[in-house]
Design a protein around this motif. Structure first.
Motif: not given
Length: 299
Positions: A41, A48, A95, A98-100, A102-103, A172-174
């Motif tokens: 991760t 950020q 913002k 981190p992305t992980w 939000w996943k 935050p996610l594509e």
């Protein structure tokens, strides 16, 4: 006014327990993105981290510092608090994570379906503005200020929906990036339009709308949300309403609060529209069309 506020004491002015809560949130973020971070991760960037910790600072300022106490005394302070709490704080947290993370949030059983539904642009847009406007209806506002549980549930629900709304602009996610830049600008513009009626009713009201600020009994009940009971009981014989702390007429305070909310919203929305537009413009400008180069090679 500052000297008069001292009668409420340190706990009411600076909310040390809330400060500890915010500090724990910041410490938890530091641990799970730093020493406790799992392999594979990514660590949040400096930008950020700055955004997240700035969000925590804003959270304490609007909910733990004297601003929160002032929000129960002056409607102007309340609307300033609401503007920062719902229109700026969620952006910094979104913002800053981190992305992980939000996943994991969007993969959590039991809430992932709800999140995917409530983060749809149209739903989040209408829901946020409807709940914010309903909260500032006098009957609901006065009820929320009379009950600690009702106040916590209502304001937290609006904050949750505010997060859902801002995810449409800063996904935050594509897979959550459902809007093109031009549609994001339109989305923010629609937000400004939908919030205007609530601000307009407050600004142009001909008399005080909220018993919380105009009636001594309702005001004292609202003060229990931020002042310890033992302190409030000790000073209550000396208080008869917000006029003890400010000479501003109630109607002017109410009108100024509506103006501050609208102006602050316009500033925040304007800055975000400018950010989206110039990011979009720079991306389009930097896009290289390979066709001219190919033609030069062939010739």
């Amino acid at each position: 006014m500052w000297l008069e506020l001292q009668i409420f004491g340190f706990r009411a002015l600076w909310s040390p327990y809330y400060f500890l809560f915010v500090l724990l949130l910041a410490a938890f973020y530091f641990y799970i993105t730093g020493p406790g971070r799992k392999k594979g991760t990514e660590r949040p960037s400096g930008a950020q981290q700055f955004m997240f910790y700035s969000g925590m600072l804003l959270l304490y300022i609007v909910k733990g510092s004297p601003v929160d106490l002032l929000g129960h005394i002056m409607f102007t302070a309340h609307m300033t608090q609401m503007a920062i709490y719902y229109l700026l704080f969620p952006i910094l947290v979104i913002k800053g994570l981190p992305t992980w993370i939000w996943k994991k949030v969007f993969a959590t059983k039991g809430i992932k379906s709800i999140l995917h539904l409530l983060t749809r642009p149209l739903i989040s847009l209408l829901l946020f503005n409807a709940l914010f406007s309903m909260y500032h209806m006098p009957v609901i506002f006065d009820y929320a200020k009379s009950s600690e549980l009702a106040h916590a549930v209502i304001t937290t629900t609006i904050l949750f929906v505010a997060f859902c709304m801002w995810i449409s602009v800063f996904p935050p996610l594509e897979r959550l990036d459902r809007l093109s830049p031009i549609l994001k600008i339109g989305f923010i513009f629609a937000n400004g339009v939908l919030i205007t009626p609530a601000c307009g009713l407050i600004i142009f009201a001909g008399s005080p709308l909220y018993e919380t600020y105009s009636e001594a009994g309702a005001w004292m009940q609202a003060m229990t949300l931020c002042v310890p009971a033992d302190v409030l009981n000790g000073i209550s014989p000396n208080l008869n309403g917000p006029n003890y702390f400010t000479t501003m007429p109630l109607i002017e305070d109410q009108q100024l609060g509506g103006i501050i909310m609208k102006v602050t919203q316009e500033i925040i929305f304007g800055a975000i529209i400018a950010y989206i537009f110039f990011s979009w413009f720079n991306k389009e400008r930097d896009t290289i069309d390979p066709l001219p180069n190919q033609l030069q090679t062939d010739s």
